[in-house]
Design an enzyme around this catalytic site. Sequence first.
Site: not given
Ligand code: UD1
Ligand code: UDP
Length: 367
Positions: A97, A119, A133, A205, A207, A238
């Site tokens: 999502d 999913e 999401e 993490h 939003r 995160h």
């Molecule tokens: C995203 C997804 C969320 C999911 C989560 C899993 C959206 C809107 N959000 O949230 O549904 O649960 O991923 O973790 O699709 N960043 C880094 N390095 C990385 C990844 C992220 O620096 O490897 C930082 C960057 O500044 C980036 C910010 O995190 O812009 C936000 O990343 P983004 O993918 O937009 O949203 P998440 O909060 O990670």
């Molecule tokens: N996870 C990971 N390292 C971390 C935290 C989570 O590998 O430090 C894994 C966890 O085992 C799970 C997935 O990341 O499989 C969940 O991702 P996240 O919580 O970022 O996103 P969500 O599931 O909420 O979309």
Amino acid sequence: MNKSILCVIGTRPEAIKMAPVILALQKEPWANVRVLATAQHRHMLDQVNQFFGIEPAIDLDIMRPNQALTTLTARLLLDLDDVLEAEKPDAVLVQGDTTTVMAVALACFYHRIPIGHVEAGLRTWDMQNPFPEEANRVIAGILAKWHFAPTEGSRQNLLKEGIADTEILVTGNTVIDALLMSAAKELEIGIEIPPDKRLVLVTSHRRENFGEPFRNICRALRTLAENNPGVQFLYPVHPNPNIKNVAHEFLSGLPNFILCEPLDYAPFIAAMKRSYIILTDSGGVQEEAPALGKPVLVLRDETERPEAVEQGVVKLVGPNYERIVEEAQRLLDDESAYRAMARGVSPYGDGRAAGRIVQALRQHFAQ
Ligand code: UD1
Ligand code: UDP
């Protein structure tokens, strides 16, 4: 029959949950499997692909620091035009999502390419929780041709939305396939946890919790750490700046609280296994932890994963200071309350979800 299947991954959880599907599809002689990484996440995505030995054929490298959802969506759609035009896949698979999923589903719809949604059918019925999401998965659900629902409950949600029964297959969640695949490997946290201390593992993490709700979570964690010096806390933070900066502001400097970078997938599984309880707002962790027999307190008011809550092994505590402190303290102090929640149940899958998804695609393309 040689069919081109494009599997799309954008973030860490998509890479984890799509990996079993990609690996199973790669064994199918009829399928030409191509992996597209939007790289909505960068480091967090790459480490998962490395772990599963998956090499994306195309990488959009879309991540920018703290980019707005509209910008992210617009950039994805522009890049996807070129990719879909060049690849002309027979089917596209998306998982979950995220904004990647929503944008890919829309782009495929415009290009008249059938979409399989892995999913499918998770709902809170509240567009603001989780944000964005809930909207992303509703949009993907409207546009998908195949709905791979993890549970009977998610199937029922799709039926309520008018999706035809024949388009839905209950598969279990591929997150359990991934967990079992990794269980065979040697797993180490890579961070020293005092062997005599119980471990509380934290992730957060969402939003919709940015701002005051997340500050409340941090205040509660601080109180718990101060009140329980004999308990070790580990929080892989995160990298989203809205989380990272606040977590460090509130939680640095406590002797029994480790703040670290996100753990790679294998070390994180090791941390879950080593933990006593888990506090999280993650979707994936809500699915994995019950399978590992770990009680979970969910730092949200609602969940689209009610099955484990109904079985009594996951409890919703919201981003609420009092509830978090009270419920976590109860689990630390009251052994019978702890034992009631520390039962190994796996309502989200049996580890064979990817096989069911691949079988459905095989049947479709064979006809
Ligand atoms: C995203 C997804 C969320 C999911 C989560 C899993 C959206 C809107 N959000 O949230 O549904 O649960 O991923 O973790 O699709 N960043 C880094 N390095 C990385 C990844 C992220 O620096 O490897 C930082 C960057 O500044 C980036 C910010 O995190 O812009 C936000 O990343 P983004 O993918 O937009 O949203 P998440 O909060 O990670
Ligand atoms: N996870 C990971 N390292 C971390 C935290 C989570 O590998 O430090 C894994 C966890 O085992 C799970 C997935 O990341 O499989 C969940 O991702 P996240 O919580 O970022 O996103 P969500 O599931 O909420 O979309």
